[in-house]
Design a protein around this motif. Structure first.
Motif, PDB file in Angstrom:
ATOM      1  N   ASP A  29     -41.729  70.895   9.202  1.00 37.40           N
ATOM      2  CA  ASP A  29     -41.147  72.396   9.253  1.00 37.40           C
ATOM      3  C   ASP A  29     -41.025  72.375  10.422  1.00 37.40           C
ATOM      4  N   LYS A  30     -41.303  71.163  11.967  1.00 32.91           N
ATOM      5  CA  LYS A  30     -41.260  71.675  12.820  1.00 32.91           C
ATOM      6  C   LYS A  30     -39.953  70.780  13.492  1.00 32.91           C
ATOM      7  N   GLN A  33     -37.621  74.168  12.839  1.00 30.86           N
ATOM      8  CA  GLN A  33     -37.610  75.182  13.560  1.00 30.86           C
ATOM      9  C   GLN A  33     -36.696  74.802  15.048  1.00 30.86           C
ATOM     10  N   GLU A 251     -41.065  81.008  12.869  1.00 35.02           N
ATOM     11  CA  GLU A 251     -40.825  79.992  12.478  1.00 35.02           C
ATOM     12  C   GLU A 251     -40.792  79.672  11.309  1.00 35.02           C
ATOM     13  N   ALA A 253     -40.299  77.866   6.923  1.00 35.42           N
ATOM     14  CA  ALA A 253     -40.767  76.366   6.487  1.00 35.42           C
ATOM     15  C   ALA A 253     -39.432  75.923   6.157  1.00 35.42           C
ATOM     16  N   GLN A 256     -38.813  73.362   0.156  1.00 34.76           N
ATOM     17  CA  GLN A 256     -38.571  72.245  -0.718  1.00 34.76           C
ATOM     18  C   GLN A 256     -38.039  71.443  -1.498  1.00 34.76           C
TER      19      GLN A 256
END
Length: 270
Positions: A29-30, A33, A251, A253, A256
């Motif tokens: 995720d980071k 972002q 932010e 995600a 998937q």
């Protein structure tokens, strides 16, 4: 980024497939972002994130614990975002003057209210706030994102970018001044005297296909309403208005479905 334990990293470096997948899930995720804030384009950000995650996993054996794992991961990501030729080739080459001229074209003084206006205004706010940073070159864009949006301290941000803290502070200061100067004169969310405001700009943005009802790029941002952001920015003073605006971008995600693709490439279970 939630801290990933040294034990988990060691297991991943030793080839433990479950540990490798856990490391991937822990950072995905980071990394997404960061890519979104630097590139603004969702398709480019998805592709870049996939490449970054693969790089992190293939380079994982080189991590020696001399810095925090998060610092190392952001360094790998930043090097890719700065060094990938295809990303530079796709960069729109915006300047603040060009962006200002575009924003002030086709404004409608009193547009009709649509049933989905709040959602569309939020979509426009987020898209415009992100696009604003494209007016910075890659080096200053990354410095701004790391410092003012992701809130890394100067020492860690400098380590990520592999420059001295003094040079990082200069780079961030220059980027911050440019973003603040633009928003304080040209963004209606921050400045009441700006020609452009979201309601006046929305019809032109829809007509140009930059905001589409059938394909909202930021539909997951509904929890942070347009009016709430406006109210929050108004409570700020001076330069903090710009900071509040930039930090009000959601932010997202990491999708998937791409996790499965990466798992296949690096032989992870899924």
């Amino acid at each position: 980024m939630k801290a990933i334990s040294n034990e988990l990293i060691a297991a991943a470096q030793a080839g433990d497939q479950s540990a490798l997948e856990a490391v991937l899930i822990g950072i995905q995720d980071k990394m997404y972002q960061l890519s979104m804030r630097v590139l603004a384009n969702p398709d480019d950000a998805l592709e870049a994130t996939q490449e970054i995650l693969i790089l992190i996993l293939t380079k994982l054996s080189t991590f020696r614990g001399e810095s925090a794992f998060s610092t190392w991961a952001y360094r790998v990501a930043s090097n890719h975002l700065l060094g990938a030729k295809k990303l530079r080739d796709r960069d729109p080459g915006l300047t603040f003057d060009l962006f200002k001229a575009d924003l002030e074209t086709g404004l409608v003084a009193d547009p009709p209210t649509a049933p989905d206006e709040a959602l569309m205004l939020n979509e426009l706010r987020i898209s415009c706030t992100m696009a604003m940073l494209l007016c910075l070159d890659f080096n200053h864009r990354l410095a701004y994102v790391l410092g003012d949006i992701l809130e890394f301290d100067h020492v860690e941000a400098a380590a990520i970018l592999e420059i001295s803290p003094e040079n990082y502070r200069k780079r961030l200061s220059r980027a911050r001044k440019e973003v603040i100067a633009f928003t304080s004169t040209s963004c209606g969310v921050v400045s009441k005297t700006a020609k452009c405001n979201c309601r006046s700009r929305l019809p032109a943005a829809i007509a140009a296909g930059r905001v589409r009802r059938d394909a909202l790029a930021h539909a997951d941002a509904r929890q942070l309403s347009y009016q709430k952001v406006i109210d929050d920015v108004e409570t700020m003073v001076g330069d903090l208005k710009t900071l509040k605006l930039q930090r009000s971008v959601p932010e997202p995600a990491f999708p998937q479905n791409l996790l499965a693709q990466i798992a296949g490439i690096v032989s992870l279970p899924h």
